[in-house]
Structure formats: structure tokens, C-alpha cells
Motif scaffolding. Structure first.
Motif, short mmCIF file in Angstrom:
data_model
loop_
_atom_site.label_atom_id
_atom_site.label_comp_id
_atom_site.label_asym_id
_atom_site.label_seq_id
_atom_site.Cartn_x
_atom_site.Cartn_y
_atom_site.Cartn_z
N LEU A 37 0.82 -1.21 0.00
CA LEU A 37 0.00 0.00 0.00
C LEU A 37 0.86 1.26 0.00
O LEU A 37 0.57 2.23 -0.71
CB LEU A 37 -0.93 0.00 1.21
N THR A 38 1.91 1.27 0.82
CA THR A 38 2.78 2.47 0.88
C THR A 38 3.51 2.69 -0.44
O THR A 38 3.73 3.84 -0.85
CB THR A 38 3.79 2.35 2.03
N GLN A 39 3.87 1.62 -1.12
CA GLN A 39 4.51 1.76 -2.43
C GLN A 39 3.54 2.29 -3.47
O GLN A 39 3.89 3.13 -4.30
CB GLN A 39 5.10 0.41 -2.87
N ARG A 40 2.30 1.80 -3.43
CA ARG A 40 1.29 2.31 -4.36
C ARG A 40 1.04 3.80 -4.15
O ARG A 40 0.88 4.56 -5.11
CB ARG A 40 -0.02 1.53 -4.17
N LEU A 41 1.03 4.21 -2.88
CA LEU A 41 0.81 5.63 -2.58
C LEU A 41 2.00 6.47 -3.02
O LEU A 41 1.83 7.51 -3.66
CB LEU A 41 0.56 5.82 -1.08
N ARG A 42 3.19 6.01 -2.68
CA ARG A 42 4.39 6.83 -2.94
C ARG A 42 4.70 6.93 -4.43
O ARG A 42 5.07 8.00 -4.93
CB ARG A 42 5.59 6.25 -2.20
N TYR A 43 4.55 5.82 -5.16
CA TYR A 43 5.00 5.80 -6.55
C TYR A 43 3.86 6.01 -7.55
O TYR A 43 4.11 6.40 -8.70
CB TYR A 43 5.71 4.48 -6.85
N ASN A 44 2.62 5.74 -7.13
CA ASN A 44 1.50 5.87 -8.06
C ASN A 44 0.43 6.87 -7.60
O ASN A 44 -0.60 7.01 -8.27
CB ASN A 44 0.82 4.50 -8.26
N SER A 45 0.68 7.53 -6.46
CA SER A 45 -0.28 8.51 -5.91
C SER A 45 -1.67 7.89 -5.75
O SER A 45 -2.69 8.52 -6.07
CB SER A 45 -0.36 9.76 -6.80
N LYS A 88 -0.40 13.18 7.95
CA LYS A 88 0.89 13.76 7.57
C LYS A 88 1.97 12.69 7.48
O LYS A 88 2.82 12.71 6.59
CB LYS A 88 1.30 14.84 8.57
N ALA A 89 1.92 11.75 8.42
CA ALA A 89 2.90 10.68 8.43
C ALA A 89 2.74 9.77 7.21
O ALA A 89 3.73 9.39 6.57
CB ALA A 89 2.77 9.86 9.72
N VAL A 90 1.49 9.44 6.88
CA VAL A 90 1.23 8.60 5.71
C VAL A 90 1.75 9.26 4.44
O VAL A 90 2.34 8.62 3.57
CB VAL A 90 -0.28 8.29 5.60
N ARG A 91 1.56 10.58 4.35
CA ARG A 91 2.00 11.31 3.17
C ARG A 91 3.52 11.32 3.04
O ARG A 91 4.06 11.29 1.94
CB ARG A 91 1.47 12.74 3.23
N ARG A 92 4.23 11.35 4.16
CA ARG A 92 5.69 11.48 4.14
C ARG A 92 6.43 10.15 4.24
O ARG A 92 7.65 10.11 4.07
CB ARG A 92 6.13 12.38 5.30
N PHE A 93 5.72 9.07 4.51
CA PHE A 93 6.40 7.80 4.78
C PHE A 93 7.07 7.23 3.54
O PHE A 93 6.51 7.21 2.45
CB PHE A 93 5.38 6.79 5.31
N ASN A 94 8.31 6.75 3.76
CA ASN A 94 9.09 6.11 2.68
C ASN A 94 9.12 4.61 2.95
O ASN A 94 9.73 4.16 3.93
CB ASN A 94 10.50 6.68 2.65
N PRO A 95 8.50 3.81 2.10
CA PRO A 95 8.44 2.35 2.36
C PRO A 95 9.79 1.65 2.26
O PRO A 95 9.91 0.49 2.66
CB PRO A 95 7.47 1.86 1.27
N GLU A 96 10.79 2.35 1.76
CA GLU A 96 12.10 1.71 1.58
C GLU A 96 13.00 1.84 2.80
O GLU A 96 14.13 1.34 2.79
CB GLU A 96 12.82 2.33 0.36
#
Length: 285
Positions: A37-45, A88-96
Motif C-alpha cells: 500500500l505504501t509503495q502504491r501511494l508513494r509511486y502511483n499517488s 501527515k505521516a502517511v503522506r511522508r512515509f518512505n516504504p524503503e
């Protein structure tokens, strides 16, 4: 993407208990689900992924907000502020980075709740600097255990928190103070026969009564001197001075006055100059 995630809201229904039950119904995510889920958010918005991440972590916000129930603030408001930190945390989180989202989000959730507590615990802010904020929250925990501090306990607390003894005493005093209304309602003006209207006793440091009286006296004195000096002029000279300098509606030109008296503008200038000289001598005398 950022703007879209920012407008994603998690609102509390009117019944707090119902909200808590609904929040606890959302299943917790496995490591694999969370990373996906975090990768989908970070890389695919992907906003659907953001929504799932937030909803699955609402229970953690509720748990953290309970630690701040002793400040006398509504639990629903504490949760709502914590939800803002979670988003805010979800928006800034880096899954890597190799940690779970909850470990990263704790800082953001507490930060938003801290700001809310400091803004609303007292009308007057009790802590404004970073060190004061740290002292405020840690001191409350210590005071629950020890109550009012003696001198030795102040030194121990100051050493533990890395602040001065003076800072500890000052913050303890601020926390013990209560808000007092400066201007109570009419029926509250008198308590036990004493005037309770504190605003009547406040000093207005912006006002200097002596200077104001002195200024008024000087202006009156200057006006009287000018009036007496004008009386010493002939009528035509007084009319010229008034038309040139004292008429609030308009300042007449030399030519306008010359036309009224049937003389040249140069003659009006000479009369004005002589009149001004006489006025100066009379006023300075």
C-alpha cells in the motif's frame, strides 16, 4: 498528489464510542500488505491505498490520545488532532526505509496532539520554546508522582530533563496557575462583597496622562498667543493671513486675494510677509 492526500479527512461521528468501535473493526495490516500500500501511494499517488493505510491505523491514534486525557480537553478533539498527524505521516512515509508505518507515525501523531494541548490548555501559552514544551509534558508526569517539588527534587528533575532549576520552578508555577477572567459577567462582579472585575485594576502603560495634559495645555497656550497676535494686525493683514494659512477649506492664492482687494499679487505677498513677521514677534514675546 500531495494536495489530494491533504484533503483526505477522517471525521469523528457525534458518538465517540461508536467511532472507536468502527475504528477497531478495521483489520491491522501485515508487513507485506503495508509495504504494498505504501509503495502504491508513494509511486502511483494511489488515494485508495492512502485511505486504507489511515483507516487501519486509527486504533493507534485512539490509544496514543488516551495518554493525554489528563489535560481536561475533549477526547474527540485529541483524536482528531492525532488523525491529522497520522495523515501527515502517511503522506511522508518512505516504504524503503525498513520500518513499520506505526513507528514512523508515532512522532507525527504526538506532535499534533502536543500542539493542540499547548494551544488550548490555557488561554495564555505556558510553553513557547522547544525546551519549554519538553519540560511541560515531562513535568506533568513527574508531578503526578511527587506532587509539589522541594529544592532537592527540583535539582533532580532539572538534571534528568537537561534544563536549569530556574526553568523547572517557572514551569511548575505556570502549570499551577489558573485562568482568571478580566471582565466577568455583571452578576459575577462581586464575590463575598469584593469587586471581582480585574480589568478595572489593569495599568495602561501606553497612556501618559501627564504628557497628554501638558500637550493640551501647550496647544491651548499656543492658540491663545496666536489669537492675541492676530488682534494686533490691521483687518486686511488678518484677512490675508487667514485666507493663506488658517482657512481649513482651501488655501487661497496670492492672485485670488489680490483680485479681492484690487491690488497686485506682489503687494499681497509683501503684506503677508510683514504680517508674519509681526505675528512671530508677538508670539515669541
Amino acid at each position: 498528489m500531495i494536495n489530494k492526500v491533504q484533503i483526505l479527512s477522517v471525521t469523528l461521528p457525534g458518538n465517540l464510542d461508536a467511532y472507536i468501535r468502527i475504528a477497531n473493526l478495521w483489520p491491522m495490516l501485515s508487513i507485506e500488505e503495508e509495504k504494498s500500500l505504501t509503495q502504491r501511494l508513494r509511486y502511483n499517488s494511489d488515494l485508495d491505498a492512502a485511505k486504507k493505510l489511515i483507516l487501519s491505523h486509527l486504533r493507534f491514534v485512539i490509544h496514543i490520545s488516551r495518554n493525554y486525557s489528563g489535560y481536561g480537553l475533549p477526547q474527540a478533539d485529541l483524536i482528531q488532532e492525532g488523525n491529522i498527524g497520522l495523515m501527515k505521516a502517511v503522506r511522508r512515509f518512505n516504504p524503503e526505509i525498513g520500518v513499520r508505518l506505526v513507528s514512523f507515525a508515532v512522532h507525527w501523531i504526538k506532535s499534533e496532539i502536543h500542539e493542540y494541548v499547548l494551544r488550548n490548555w490555557r488561554i495564555v501559552k505556558v510553553a513557547t520554546t522547544k525546551s519549554q514544551r519538553k519540560l511541560f509534558f515531562n513535568l506533568r508526569k513527574t508531578k503526578k508522582r511527587l506532587g509539589w517539588f522541594n529544592e532537592e527534587e527540583i535539582k533532580i528533575v532539572a538534571k534528568e530533563l537537561g534544563v536549569s532549576s530556574k526553568d523547572v520552578r517557572e514551569m511548575e508555577s505556570r502549570m499551577a496557575a489558573q485562568d482568571v477572567t478580566f471582565n466577568p459577567l455583571p452578576e459575577e462582579d462581586f464575590v463575598d462583597g469584593k469587586n471581582n472585575n480585574t480589568i478595572q485594576y489593569l495599568q495602561d502603560k501606553t497612556s501618559n496622562f501627564a504628557c497628554r495634559v501638558e500637550k493640551d495645555n501647550w496647544e491651548e497656550h499656543a492658540t491663545n498667543k496666536l489669537s492675541n497676535a492676530l488682534l494686533g494686525l490691521d483687518k486686511r493683514s488678518r484677512d490675508i493671513i487667514y485666507a493663506r494659512w488658517l482657512d481649513k477649506n482651501q488655501k487661497n492664492t496670492l492672485q485670488t486675494i489680490a483680485n479681492n482687494y484690487g491690488i497686485s499679487a506682489e503687494r499681497v505677498r509683501q503684506l503677508e510677509k510683514n504680517a508674519m513677521k509681526k505675528l512671530r514677534i508677538a508670539i515669541e514675546a
